[in-house]
Design a protein around this motif. Structure first.
Motif, PDB file in Angstrom:
ATOM      1  N   PHE A  19       2.934  -8.387  -2.660  1.00  0.00           N
ATOM      2  CA  PHE A  19       2.792  -7.799  -3.987  1.00  0.00           C
ATOM      3  C   PHE A  19       1.705  -8.486  -4.816  1.00  0.00           C
ATOM      4  O   PHE A  19       1.320  -7.988  -5.875  1.00  0.00           O
ATOM      5  CB  PHE A  19       4.129  -7.830  -4.741  1.00  0.00           C
TER       6      PHE A  19
ATOM      7  N   GLY B  95      -2.108  -8.675  -2.008  1.00  0.00           N
ATOM      8  CA  GLY B  95      -1.867  -8.042  -0.719  1.00  0.00           C
ATOM      9  C   GLY B  95      -1.254  -8.996   0.287  1.00  0.00           C
ATOM     10  O   GLY B  95      -1.000 -10.168  -0.005  1.00  0.00           O
TER      11      GLY B  95
ATOM     12  N   LEU C 256      -0.350  -3.437   2.408  1.00  0.00           N
ATOM     13  CA  LEU C 256      -0.951  -3.566   1.085  1.00  0.00           C
ATOM     14  C   LEU C 256      -2.152  -4.511   1.089  1.00  0.00           C
ATOM     15  O   LEU C 256      -2.037  -5.691   1.432  1.00  0.00           O
ATOM     16  CB  LEU C 256       0.079  -4.073   0.069  1.00  0.00           C
ATOM     17  N   GLU C 257      -3.303  -3.977   0.725  1.00  0.00           N
ATOM     18  CA  GLU C 257      -4.521  -4.765   0.477  1.00  0.00           C
ATOM     19  C   GLU C 257      -4.800  -5.812   1.561  1.00  0.00           C
ATOM     20  O   GLU C 257      -5.187  -6.945   1.256  1.00  0.00           O
ATOM     21  CB  GLU C 257      -4.415  -5.450  -0.890  1.00  0.00           C
TER      22      GLU C 257
ATOM     23  N   LYS D   2       0.738  -0.180  -6.790  1.00  0.00           N
ATOM     24  CA  LYS D   2       0.446  -0.763  -5.486  1.00  0.00           C
ATOM     25  C   LYS D   2       0.319   0.310  -4.392  1.00  0.00           C
ATOM     26  O   LYS D   2       0.157  -0.015  -3.213  1.00  0.00           O
ATOM     27  CB  LYS D   2       1.550  -1.750  -5.081  1.00  0.00           C
TER      28      LYS D   2
END
Length: 324
Positions: free
Chosen positions: A70, A73, A306-307, A176
């Motif tokens: 979170f 990433g 995520l990222e 996100k």
């Protein structure tokens, strides 16, 4: 049952309804097939060694993965140490994160077998999955190929708050690239979580203008919590899912539906049509007909993407607590 035995049943995954898609931008399910063929087996054995005798580590490791992904990433930035106490792990929401020793042990074992090959970000992703599996949760295929970040800032650790309302939580997740369904599904991880009285007491003491508890909580549950958490107690632990904390199941949703969600953010799931409907549906299905395991697997794969840093970005740390 040992993880290695459970994984022998992976051929049944599609029948049990916990399979997930196998197309992941920039990541690859077979990333280490030639570079370090037994990478997942090595991580699995280490994870099992730690979690089997201490089941509460499963929730801790799952939380660690969430807190890492979170912020900046899924780049293992949470694992970095700072001599000035200014890294992510030094931020207030992360002071209670534990389980670093599991990731470090898995990484050390990999360095002996395949030095400089497997990233700490990938190790953490696999550890979280295998820790859930140890306690009877779902299995999911972890896409691999993440690289480790070199930056970790305390000031950037803006994580979803246990005191957040539903509007804030939805924004946290959609910002996100995660859906409202992901929000309620990943909240289901609280089925194996614990908290401390320090986070609970604001809800059961002096929450209202007349010093009453949060009216969103079941009064009988408030009474139970007060027996365990005295007003000045900040360290005693409380189960997120009373009576079922060591078992990955839908009982957390039962607790929320009965207004026994421990955090404001748990109770908030009843204040949105989509999240409350998901809870109602899971409880209506119940047991083997629940889609929660399948949904959780899918949301964890999304979380893990995520990222991410791939290719020439980032690095492969030799040790997870420090950059090379």
């Amino acid at each position: 049952m040992a993880i290695k035995n459970i994984l022998a049943l992976v051929v049944l995954v599609s029948i049990l309804g916990v399979s997930v898609a196998i197309s992941f931008p920039n990541l690859d399910l077979n990333y280490y097939k030639s570079k370090c063929p037994d990478a997942e087996g090595i991580v699995r054995n280490v994870t099992e060694k730690f979690v089997v005798p201490q089941k509460s580590l499963a929730a801790a490791l799952l939380r660690m993965h969430f807190h890492d992904c979170f912020v900046r990433g899924c780049d293992a930035s949470l694992l970095l140490k700072s001599p000035t106490k200014n890294a992510e792990r030094d931020a207030i929401p992360n002071l209670s994160v534990r389980g670093y020793e599991v990731v470090d042990a898995a990484k050390a074992a990999l360095e002996e077998k395949c030095p400089g090959v497997v990233s700490c970000a990938d190790v953490l992703s696999i550890v979280a999955r295998d820790a859930v599996l140890v306690i009877g949760g779902p299995w999911w295929a972890v896409p691999l190929g993440r690289r480790d970040g070199r930056i970790s800032r305390k000031s950037e650790a803006n994580l979803p708050s246990p005191f957040a309302d539903i509007a804030t939580l939805k924004k946290n997740f959609t910002d996100k690239g995660l859906s409202v369904k992901d929000l309620v599904v990943l909240s289901g991880a609280h089925t194996i979580g614990i908290s401390t009285c320090g986070l609970v007491n604001p809800r059961i003491y002096n929450f209202t203008a007349n010093n009453g508890p949060d009216p969103a909580m079941n009064p009988s549950y408030v009474g139970e919590l007060k027996k365990r958490c005295k007003p000045t107690d900040s360290s005693t632990t409380v189960d997120m899912d009373p009576g079922s904390v060591d078992k990955f199941d839908i009982d957390y949703f039962k607790a929320v539906a009965q207004r026994k969600g421990l955090f404001v953010s748990d109770s908030a799931l009843l204040n949105d049509r989509q999240t409350s409907r998901y809870i109602t549906t899971q409880l209506a299905f119940g047991g083997i007909f629940s889609t929660f395991n399948k949904d959780f697997a899918e949301s964890m794969v999304k979380l893990g993407k995520l990222e991410v840093l791939t290719g020439n970005n980032g690095e492969i740390r030799a040790k997870c607590g420090s950059v090379n």
